[in-house]
Scaffold this motif. Sequence first.
Motif, PDB file in Angstrom:
ATOM      1  N   ASP A  29       0.846  -1.189   0.000  1.00 32.63           N
ATOM      2  CA  ASP A  29       0.000   0.000   0.000  1.00 32.63           C
ATOM      3  C   ASP A  29       0.877   1.233   0.000  1.00 32.63           C
ATOM      4  O   ASP A  29       1.866   1.304   0.741  1.00 32.63           O
ATOM      5  N   GLY A  30       0.508   2.197  -0.827  1.00 34.89           N
ATOM      6  CA  GLY A  30       1.269   3.436  -0.884  1.00 34.89           C
ATOM      7  C   GLY A  30       0.751   4.328  -1.989  1.00 34.89           C
ATOM      8  O   GLY A  30      -0.465   4.399  -2.228  1.00 34.89           O
ATOM      9  N   THR A  31       1.659   4.989  -2.673  1.00 38.88           N
ATOM     10  CA  THR A  31       1.294   5.877  -3.781  1.00 38.88           C
ATOM     11  C   THR A  31       2.271   5.660  -4.931  1.00 38.88           C
ATOM     12  O   THR A  31       3.370   5.133  -4.743  1.00 38.88           O
ATOM     13  N   PHE A  32       1.843   6.067  -6.128  1.00 32.41           N
ATOM     14  CA  PHE A  32       2.734   6.025  -7.281  1.00 32.41           C
ATOM     15  C   PHE A  32       2.629   7.321  -8.058  1.00 32.41           C
ATOM     16  O   PHE A  32       1.652   8.069  -7.950  1.00 32.41           O
ATOM     17  N   SER A  33       3.670   7.580  -8.836  1.00 24.87           N
ATOM     18  CA  SER A  33       3.702   8.759  -9.698  1.00 24.87           C
ATOM     19  C   SER A  33       4.251   8.366 -11.059  1.00 24.87           C
ATOM     20  O   SER A  33       4.992   7.380 -11.190  1.00 24.87           O
ATOM     21  N   SER A  34       3.871   9.116 -12.076  1.00 19.47           N
ATOM     22  CA  SER A  34       4.390   8.916 -13.429  1.00 19.47           C
ATOM     23  C   SER A  34       4.801  10.269 -13.980  1.00 19.47           C
ATOM     24  O   SER A  34       4.839  11.270 -13.245  1.00 19.47           O
ATOM     25  N   SER A  35       5.086  10.326 -15.268  1.00 26.30           N
ATOM     26  CA  SER A  35       5.483  11.589 -15.879  1.00 26.30           C
ATOM     27  C   SER A  35       4.313  12.560 -15.989  1.00 26.30           C
ATOM     28  O   SER A  35       4.510  13.753 -16.222  1.00 26.30           O
ATOM     29  N   PRO A  95      -3.118   6.587  -5.529  1.00 24.94           N
ATOM     30  CA  PRO A  95      -3.165   5.423  -4.634  1.00 24.94           C
ATOM     31  C   PRO A  95      -2.598   4.164  -5.298  1.00 24.94           C
ATOM     32  O   PRO A  95      -2.903   3.869  -6.459  1.00 24.94           O
ATOM     33  N   LEU A  96      -1.770   3.447  -4.545  1.00 21.98           N
ATOM     34  CA  LEU A  96      -1.194   2.189  -5.007  1.00 21.98           C
ATOM     35  C   LEU A  96      -1.566   1.100  -4.015  1.00 21.98           C
ATOM     36  O   LEU A  96      -1.244   1.194  -2.828  1.00 21.98           O
ATOM     37  N   ASN A  97      -2.250   0.069  -4.503  1.00 27.72           N
ATOM     38  CA  ASN A  97      -2.655  -1.048  -3.645  1.00 27.72           C
ATOM     39  C   ASN A  97      -2.499  -2.350  -4.419  1.00 27.72           C
ATOM     40  O   ASN A  97      -3.264  -2.617  -5.346  1.00 27.72           O
ATOM     41  N   ILE A  98      -1.513  -3.138  -4.036  1.00 24.21           N
ATOM     42  CA  ILE A  98      -1.292  -4.458  -4.630  1.00 24.21           C
ATOM     43  C   ILE A  98      -1.714  -5.491  -3.595  1.00 24.21           C
ATOM     44  O   ILE A  98      -1.024  -5.712  -2.603  1.00 24.21           O
ATOM     45  N   HIS A  99      -2.880  -6.099  -3.799  1.00 19.42           N
ATOM     46  CA  HIS A  99      -3.410  -7.121  -2.899  1.00 19.42           C
ATOM     47  C   HIS A  99      -3.638  -8.374  -3.733  1.00 19.42           C
ATOM     48  O   HIS A  99      -4.748  -8.640  -4.184  1.00 19.42           O
ATOM     49  N   MET A 100      -2.577  -9.144  -3.952  1.00 17.01           N
ATOM     50  CA  MET A 100      -2.655 -10.301  -4.827  1.00 17.01           C
ATOM     51  C   MET A 100      -2.817 -11.576  -4.020  1.00 17.01           C
ATOM     52  O   MET A 100      -2.169 -11.754  -2.988  1.00 17.01           O
ATOM     53  N   GLY A 101      -3.676 -12.471  -4.496  1.00 13.97           N
ATOM     54  CA  GLY A 101      -3.841 -13.767  -3.867  1.00 13.97           C
ATOM     55  C   GLY A 101      -4.641 -14.671  -4.763  1.00 13.97           C
ATOM     56  O   GLY A 101      -5.033 -14.289  -5.874  1.00 13.97           O
ATOM     57  N   SER A 102      -4.878 -15.885  -4.309  1.00 15.26           N
ATOM     58  CA  SER A 102      -5.835 -16.732  -5.006  1.00 15.26           C
ATOM     59  C   SER A 102      -7.233 -16.225  -4.696  1.00 15.26           C
ATOM     60  O   SER A 102      -7.464 -15.607  -3.654  1.00 15.26           O
ATOM     61  N   VAL A 103      -8.155 -16.475  -5.586  1.00 11.66           N
ATOM     62  CA  VAL A 103      -9.551 -16.073  -5.367  1.00 11.66           C
ATOM     63  C   VAL A 103     -10.350 -17.350  -5.131  1.00 11.66           C
ATOM     64  O   VAL A 103     -10.818 -18.002  -6.070  1.00 11.66           O
ATOM     65  N   THR A 147       7.537 -10.060 -16.121  1.00  9.45           N
ATOM     66  CA  THR A 147       6.806  -9.083 -16.931  1.00  9.45           C
ATOM     67  C   THR A 147       6.873  -7.726 -16.254  1.00  9.45           C
ATOM     68  O   THR A 147       6.636  -7.619 -15.048  1.00  9.45           O
ATOM     69  N   SER A 148       7.193  -6.699 -17.005  1.00  8.50           N
ATOM     70  CA  SER A 148       7.159  -5.336 -16.475  1.00  8.50           C
ATOM     71  C   SER A 148       5.756  -4.760 -16.687  1.00  8.50           C
ATOM     72  O   SER A 148       5.174  -4.906 -17.765  1.00  8.50           O
ATOM     73  N   VAL A 149       5.230  -4.159 -15.628  1.00  7.41           N
ATOM     74  CA  VAL A 149       3.880  -3.596 -15.699  1.00  7.41           C
ATOM     75  C   VAL A 149       3.926  -2.125 -15.309  1.00  7.41           C
ATOM     76  O   VAL A 149       4.817  -1.690 -14.576  1.00  7.41           O
ATOM     77  N   ASN A 150       2.977  -1.379 -15.811  1.00  8.13           N
ATOM     78  CA  ASN A 150       2.874   0.048 -15.504  1.00  8.13           C
ATOM     79  C   ASN A 150       1.667   0.306 -14.610  1.00  8.13           C
ATOM     80  O   ASN A 150       0.582  -0.243 -14.850  1.00  8.13           O
ATOM     81  N   PHE A 151       1.860   1.137 -13.618  1.00  7.71           N
ATOM     82  CA  PHE A 151       0.746   1.515 -12.753  1.00  7.71           C
ATOM     83  C   PHE A 151      -0.364   2.191 -13.565  1.00  7.71           C
ATOM     84  O   PHE A 151      -1.543   1.966 -13.315  1.00  7.71           O
ATOM     85  N   THR A 152       0.029   3.002 -14.511  1.00  8.36           N
ATOM     86  CA  THR A 152      -0.958   3.761 -15.295  1.00  8.36           C
ATOM     87  C   THR A 152      -1.744   2.877 -16.255  1.00  8.36           C
ATOM     88  O   THR A 152      -2.739   3.325 -16.836  1.00  8.36           O
ATOM     89  N   ASP A 153      -1.315   1.618 -16.413  1.00  6.07           N
ATOM     90  CA  ASP A 153      -2.067   0.674 -17.251  1.00  6.07           C
ATOM     91  C   ASP A 153      -3.022  -0.178 -16.423  1.00  6.07           C
ATOM     92  O   ASP A 153      -3.545  -1.185 -16.911  1.00  6.07           O
ATOM     93  N   GLY A 154      -3.233   0.218 -15.178  1.00  2.00           N
ATOM     94  CA  GLY A 154      -4.171  -0.500 -14.322  1.00  2.00           C
ATOM     95  C   GLY A 154      -3.533  -1.264 -13.193  1.00  2.00           C
ATOM     96  O   GLY A 154      -4.231  -1.810 -12.325  1.00  2.00           O
ATOM     97  N   TYR A 155      -2.194  -1.316 -13.163  1.00  2.00           N
ATOM     98  CA  TYR A 155      -1.509  -2.082 -12.127  1.00  2.00           C
ATOM     99  C   TYR A 155      -1.237  -1.277 -10.863  1.00  2.00           C
ATOM    100  O   TYR A 155      -0.511  -1.732  -9.983  1.00  2.00           O
ATOM    101  N   GLY A 156      -1.851  -0.100 -10.774  1.00  2.00           N
ATOM    102  CA  GLY A 156      -1.810   0.643  -9.521  1.00  2.00           C
ATOM    103  C   GLY A 156      -2.802   0.084  -8.518  1.00  2.00           C
ATOM    104  O   GLY A 156      -2.681   0.299  -7.307  1.00  2.00           O
ATOM    105  N   ILE A 167       0.002 -12.370 -13.302  1.00  2.00           N
ATOM    106  CA  ILE A 167       1.242 -11.708 -13.708  1.00  2.00           C
ATOM    107  C   ILE A 167       2.027 -11.275 -12.473  1.00  2.00           C
ATOM    108  O   ILE A 167       3.244 -11.489 -12.379  1.00  2.00           O
ATOM    109  N   ILE A 168       1.333 -10.681 -11.502  1.00  3.52           N
ATOM    110  CA  ILE A 168       1.997 -10.264 -10.267  1.00  3.52           C
ATOM    111  C   ILE A 168       2.509 -11.479  -9.495  1.00  3.52           C
ATOM    112  O   ILE A 168       3.625 -11.467  -8.950  1.00  3.52           O
TER     113      ILE A 168
END
Length: 267
Positions: free
Chosen positions: A168-174, A180-188, A230-239, A250-251
């Motif tokens: 949990d945190g924040t991200f910035s781009s150009s 807001p940055l929230n990566i909550h990955m798990g099995s569903v 795989t490299s991912v971008n926050f601005t492509d939805g990975y935020g 992917i994560i």
Amino acid sequence: MKLFKYTFALLACAVITACSSDDDGIQEDDLTGQSGTLTLKYDNGVGDQDFIFGTSYSKSGSESFTLENLKYIISNVRFTDTNGTVFEYPTEDNVFIIDELDGNNAGEIYVSLDNVDAADYVSVTFGIGIDQDRFALGAEGQGDFLDLADAEGMMWSWASGYKFIRLDGTFSSSTITDQPLNIHMGSVGTALDNYKEVTLDFPNTVFVRADKAPEVHIKADIAKVFDGVTSVNFTDGYGQVHTDANETPIIATNIATMFEVHHVHND
């Protein structure tokens, strides 16, 4: 003269045989019934930098991130010895939350494993998250860990399951800042299995004995969550990564690449 040569040959043979017998008599320590403590020390970083809450770290795509929360689950820890024998820690106790807030002054989070079979170990294997067999035991089969995970914010609900990693945190781009940055990955539940396992070879043999308590220093590169296989971008939805069937695998695959054994202490 021939008698002398023959006598000398017999004497030499006797000496060699005696030495050979002595060598054959050297046995490895009998470790039957012995056990000891083996500690895994998890050390989170970002690339070659130490991880510090509130610090901005750069990633690919001209993006950066800052975290205020960093946790992940490891489970099913087991060790392989020089003979190929595998020791697995008891299932009921074999699940842990690695929380950066629990780190010591050096940023290391300790997982101390008691009653590990005494042996000469060459590798460790562990899972990231909760496997389907453990999940299939139901809520009542999770023991104390269910309440711990819930209290630590490492669950959505029982139906949805555990969060294997939580950033949990924040991200910035150009073009944007402090989003807001929230990566909550798990099995569903059982519908989407993102559980992964990693095996790490030790740079030198780990000797577990009743009178030895070795430590294995494992570095985790958080940058690989976003720039792994795989490299991912926050601005492509990975935020915001939660239960999406495309994003979470992917994560999960990226996270499996972030661990390495840095060094081992045998005392």
